[in-house]
Design a protein around this motif. Structure first.
Motif, PDB file in Angstrom:
ATOM      1  N   VAL A 371     -50.545  20.115  -8.577  1.00  0.00           N
ATOM      2  CA  VAL A 371     -49.933  21.437  -8.753  1.00  0.00           C
ATOM      3  C   VAL A 371     -50.901  22.356  -9.502  1.00  0.00           C
ATOM      4  N   ASP A 372     -51.511  21.825 -10.553  1.00  0.00           N
ATOM      5  CA  ASP A 372     -52.461  22.638 -11.324  1.00  0.00           C
ATOM      6  C   ASP A 372     -53.657  23.056 -10.476  1.00  0.00           C
ATOM      7  N   GLU A 373     -54.179  22.102  -9.741  1.00  0.00           N
ATOM      8  CA  GLU A 373     -55.344  22.423  -8.906  1.00  0.00           C
ATOM      9  C   GLU A 373     -54.975  23.476  -7.875  1.00  0.00           C
ATOM     10  N   GLN A 374     -53.777  23.342  -7.322  1.00  0.00           N
ATOM     11  CA  GLN A 374     -53.328  24.295  -6.294  1.00  0.00           C
ATOM     12  C   GLN A 374     -53.077  25.671  -6.884  1.00  0.00           C
ATOM     13  N   GLU A 375     -52.328  25.696  -8.006  1.00  0.00           N
ATOM     14  CA  GLU A 375     -51.884  26.991  -8.527  1.00  0.00           C
ATOM     15  C   GLU A 375     -52.952  27.644  -9.401  1.00  0.00           C
ATOM     16  N   ALA A 376     -53.312  26.997 -10.473  1.00  0.00           N
ATOM     17  CA  ALA A 376     -54.286  27.625 -11.372  1.00  0.00           C
ATOM     18  C   ALA A 376     -55.704  27.511 -10.814  1.00  0.00           C
ATOM     19  N   GLY A 377     -55.965  26.427 -10.102  1.00  0.00           N
ATOM     20  CA  GLY A 377     -57.310  26.219  -9.554  1.00  0.00           C
ATOM     21  C   GLY A 377     -57.500  26.831  -8.190  1.00  0.00           C
ATOM     22  N   GLN A 378     -56.398  27.359  -7.622  1.00  0.00           N
ATOM     23  CA  GLN A 378     -56.420  27.990  -6.312  1.00  0.00           C
ATOM     24  C   GLN A 378     -57.089  27.131  -5.242  1.00  0.00           C
ATOM     25  N   ASN A 379     -56.788  25.828  -5.327  1.00  0.00           N
ATOM     26  CA  ASN A 379     -57.363  24.889  -4.366  1.00  0.00           C
ATOM     27  C   ASN A 379     -56.292  24.533  -3.326  1.00  0.00           C
ATOM     28  N   ALA A 380     -56.446  25.110  -2.141  1.00  0.00           N
ATOM     29  CA  ALA A 380     -55.433  24.920  -1.092  1.00  0.00           C
ATOM     30  C   ALA A 380     -55.346  23.463  -0.672  1.00  0.00           C
TER      31      ALA A 380
END
Lengths: 596, 596
Positions: A371-380
């Motif tokens: 979730v962190d990578e996706q949201e804060a890290g913008q990693n799709a």
């Protein structure tokens, strides 16, 4: 050692396995460091120990009562709620400007773990509230956000998700609650909802229901479903309350466990005057709700993991302190009895629990990391992997957590079956988890019928890349050589099975391919948990291999032995499951209902 | 269909599989015929339906209370007890001259099945009483028999078995309750007993405790244990009652399930005036008690089977009547929802339940058939086979019965988790069974460490002879060809495993061979149940193969499909278990308690 969680295990998972400190390199989390993280964990642990754990059994014994007018819960629940709210944990993940802490999901998940272990029923109220507030925050209008969200974050209002109806359980497309447009732009809601957790209580001033309903004239099926805010009390723009809205508690449901959380039947619009407010666009209700639902599914996984974890620690403590019996080769009746933790079969039951619950906690933390990578890290990519894993995060802990609790009871024997010890409550509480927020069967269809194939199977590739990285690292370590080889063999079985089922689906053999989906869900769960055990073993060697401290060496040895247990004892079961799946075994599908 | 048992299944098992009518050829049973058998079954079914089932949930909700002086149970329990006693079922198996019916054990077991399905808690009182009376009848003096037995058979007195002590659970050799010889030839008992079912209640005039204790000066360990009759009230030779004996209820234990049966802590001799009467010879207490215990273990198996059976029928009924969802290939949201019994995963859950519970019931009836052959038929071989199978009869239903109940809850979904439906109580009640009368771990050591090798392994030979007879008959039937082949393959695995473990035990590798005994117990259970499924399938074809009646054809098809399910889905799990066992896998035994 705390009886809520093994502190050393949690820190190892956070800081070694999932490298929490790396997250502080992301701009969104740049104000954080290990000190702030540890501060949150300490606060959470303290509140959980002091205000949640003490009334866990009491809330079970004295479940909420409904006298026809009002619901009453024991006062400790409200007190715990207040401490939770005051700590800022209701909006911990939100931005500083919204009053939050900008806490990474990984740390938030770890903080929640304490509460789920201490008292899953009371924890239900704040967790549902956060999830509901998040939906309004993400999809509501500015006015809706201003009216409701700050009061949910502060703890004045709580939230619910109202999906299920008496005649419509898992089949949401069939729901019949209606929404009639009113002249003022709002809607009049009419229908009945069931199994609504926290649907009424005496803890908060107001309750914000998120209700799925069908606007008059909307299409059939899921495309006709919209999402509405329905407050218990009419709510003014400044958050002050007006009269009661036309939503009534029709009754409480009485559950086997999780008794401290009210489970309700709610009637909307009995007097045709239930005001609801459309969130976002009409017809997109299920999409919005699934934002909340995916979060809730991971939350269910965490709850199942932590109720399992709690039982494990309780049974371990009992086994270490209960003298009884002797080794099979000791024939002297005057010899001193062993503590039961020394008996081979008790070790088996503890090791199985350890492998299930520590593995499940790792899985939930992985989900949070994604979730962190996706949201804060913008990693799709991380979002795609999270999507694939969500049914597993929901299901593996929900299936194996209760099994862990079953073993915890067995370790305690007769004592474990009495309400004088806490493990029987764990067993009852945890039994909810394979049911709510999508049953096991639903998760298995979601995984095998949909998630595997999204984005052209990209989720699978992303998972395999991570698994291969672990295997590569583990292969360099002699202690892990045989486990790595075994794992690789079973992994190949899974890959073959997935391919065979994928081909069948592609060629239209849908019923054949999905007929035994529950087996596939279990296989995938075991592969993922087996991977995480290899990963934990690998990281434990890196972290503690050179340490001279006795507790480090014991921790390392325990992780290695649990990894061995899971990979040697549990993982090989997938071979037989694979045979049934790839052979499209029709024993169950061919069963005629008249033959039962 | 009755919700207590499938009548057609019970009749098929009794009259086709276990050939109950053959028993009437034995002189002891010669007064019986199918009519008297059916009469007993009808009476039992009626009493169970009318007086046991209706208060099953109520006795759970209103568990027995202790006000410091007296225990009170809901009045329905006493009423049910009275109907049971009046029916003569308390001494059904005893001879006509003792007031009994000379009923074969096989029929008695079938009669008991109704009560265990209807209300296992209330059934606990008469079942324990029968067992205790049987011990006195078998080993007591003429005076003891005359004083107690008739009043237990008539229902005036109840009975208990008081083995466990607070610090001594499974390790009976360590028990410390003392017996001091008194001048009058009786003893003064002093000590505390725990988890004594039915240890106090307000149902009967008197309670006859069978108490294990150590006579002053007796040797340590099991050889120093003697068995005593300790009545709650002093009892005159004519059965009239005197003052209270010095045995006090120290407290009730509060259980997760089985709440209707009191579970007690009893203090004997707090005032040094607890009169006890030695049964038979000093030092033989455990041997006498094991007469009762073996009966009780089979009774536990039956209880577990029938609570499982009840849950299966409840969930089947629900699944047949609950419309929800559509097939995976149906995309029209306007199409009519299916009843959930049509969904593949629901069929799986029902089929698994069917295979566990009908298989378990067959196993218990087999045990009863062996009792008849041993006792009335004076066939020592049957006794040897029964001895071998007893740990399996206790354990398989106790492990898989709760699993069936778990699946029953899952079939009902959210409804199953509420106390508004009966399956959650089944789940709670059944969880006791892997614990009492010897835990799973104890059973596994009994089987692998002892029973297999008694009489030079004769029990194994006797079992194999029966299995081979089934295989021979099944091999002639085309429908069973592939199942027979599969079964034979897995049977060979079991035989190899047994041989390997036997050799290790013989060469003194005791800890290695017994370290994973729980796996062996499960393997043996699956082989025995797999055999019984083949046997049922074989006999079902013989019985109904040529019938034109639709219900016969459906029954036959159901038996065949459940046999397929068990042999294809469950039985192959033993292959992996065999690998761990024959490889003497040391994952669990090598675990150091400090590593947890």
């Amino acid at each position: 050692m705390s009886k809520l969680i093994n502190q050393k295990d949690l820190e190892f998972l956070l800081y070694q396995v999932f490298q929490a400190e790396q997250l502080t390199e992301l701009p969104h989390y740049s104000e954080h460091d290990r000190t702030t993280f540890d501060g949150i964990l300490n606060t959470s642990g303290r509140i959980a120990e002091d205000y949640f754990a003490p009334h866990n059994a009491k809330a079970d014994e004295h479940e909420p009562q409904f006298d026809g007018e009002k619901v009453s819960t024991i006062p400790e629940v409200k007190e715990a709620w207040q401490h939770f709210a005051d700590s800022g944990l209701l909006c911990a993940r939100h931005s500083y400007e919204d009053g939050g802490m900008q806490l990474p999901s990984l740390l938030h998940m770890a903080a929640n773990a304490y509460f789920m272990s201490a008292n899953p029923s009371t924890a239900g109220y704040p967790f549902l509230t956060s999830a509901a507030a998040n939906v309004i925050h993400a999809f509501g209008s500015d006015e809706q956000k201003a009216t409701f969200v700050p009061h949910m974050f502060s703890g004045r209002f709580s939230g619910t998700m109202a999906l299920t109806e008496p005649d419509v359980g898992s089949s949401l497309g069939d729901l019949t609650t209606r929404a009639l447009p009113a002249d003022d732009g709002s809607y009049r809601i009419k229908g009945q909802k069931m199994y609504i957790s926290g649907g009424d209580q005496d803890i908060t001033e107001n309750i914000v229901h998120l209700v799925l309903a069908r606007i008059q004239g909307a299409p059939q099926g899921v495309k006709g479903i919209s999402l509405f805010i329905v407050p218990k009390f009419h709510t003014n723009a400044d958050g002050s309350l007006g009269a009661r809205n036309d939503v009534q508690l029709a009754g409480l449901l009485h559950k086997m466990g999780y008794r401290g959380t009210t489970s309700t039947v709610l009637s909307f619009g009995e007097k045709d005057d239930c005001h609801g407010y459309l969130i976002g666009e009409a017809g997109k209700g299920l999409m919005y709700m699934f934002k909340m639902m995916n979060e809730a599914r991971i939350g269910v996984g965490l709850g199942a993991a932590m109720i399992g974890y709690r039982g494990y620690l309780e049974s371990l403590d009992y086994a270490r302190n209960r003298p009884q019996g002797r080794s099979p080769v000791e024939k002297d009746p005057l010899s001193k009895p062993l503590n039961i933790v020394e008996h081979a079969d008790v070790k088996r039951m503890l090791l199985a629990q350890k492998s299930y619950v520590e593995g499940s906690l790792a899985l939930c933390l992985l989900a949070a990391r994604l979730v962190d990578e996706q949201e804060a890290g913008q990693n799709a990519d991380s979002g795609i992997l999270l999507d694939l894993l969500t049914p597993v995060v929901k299901s593996f802990p929900s299936y194996y957590g209760p099994r862990a609790n079953d073993l915890a009871i067995q370790v305690l024997g007769g004592a474990g079956y009495t309400r004088e010890y806490p493990v029987e409550q764990c067993y009852r509480d945890n039994r909810l988890n394979p049911i709510h927020e999508g049953t096991h069967g639903i998760q298995s269809l979601d995984l095998l019928g949909r998630k595997l194939w999204q984005h052209n199977g990209k989720g699978q590739q992303l998972l395999m890349a991570r698994v291969q990285a672990t295997l590569k690292s583990a292969a360099t370590k002699e202690q892990l050589a045989d486990l790595t080889t075994s794992y690789q063999k079973h992994l190949n079985t899974l890959l073959q099975t997935t391919m065979t089922l994928g081909k069948a689906l592609q060629s239209g053999q849908v019923s054949d391919a999905l007929g035994n989906s529950a087996l596939y869900l279990d296989m995938m769960g075991k592969m993922v948990i087996g991977w995480l055990w290899l990963e934990m073993a690998d990281k434990a060697i890196d972290t503690f291999g050179a340490s001279a401290a006795e507790d480090d060496q014991q921790f390392l040895a325990g992780k290695l032995q649990a990894a061995r247990y899971f990979i040697r004892w549990e993982l090989p079961e997938i071979e037989h499951q694979a045979k049934l799946l790839t052979g499209f075994d029709d024993t169950c599908t061919a069963m005629n209902p008249d033959w039962f």
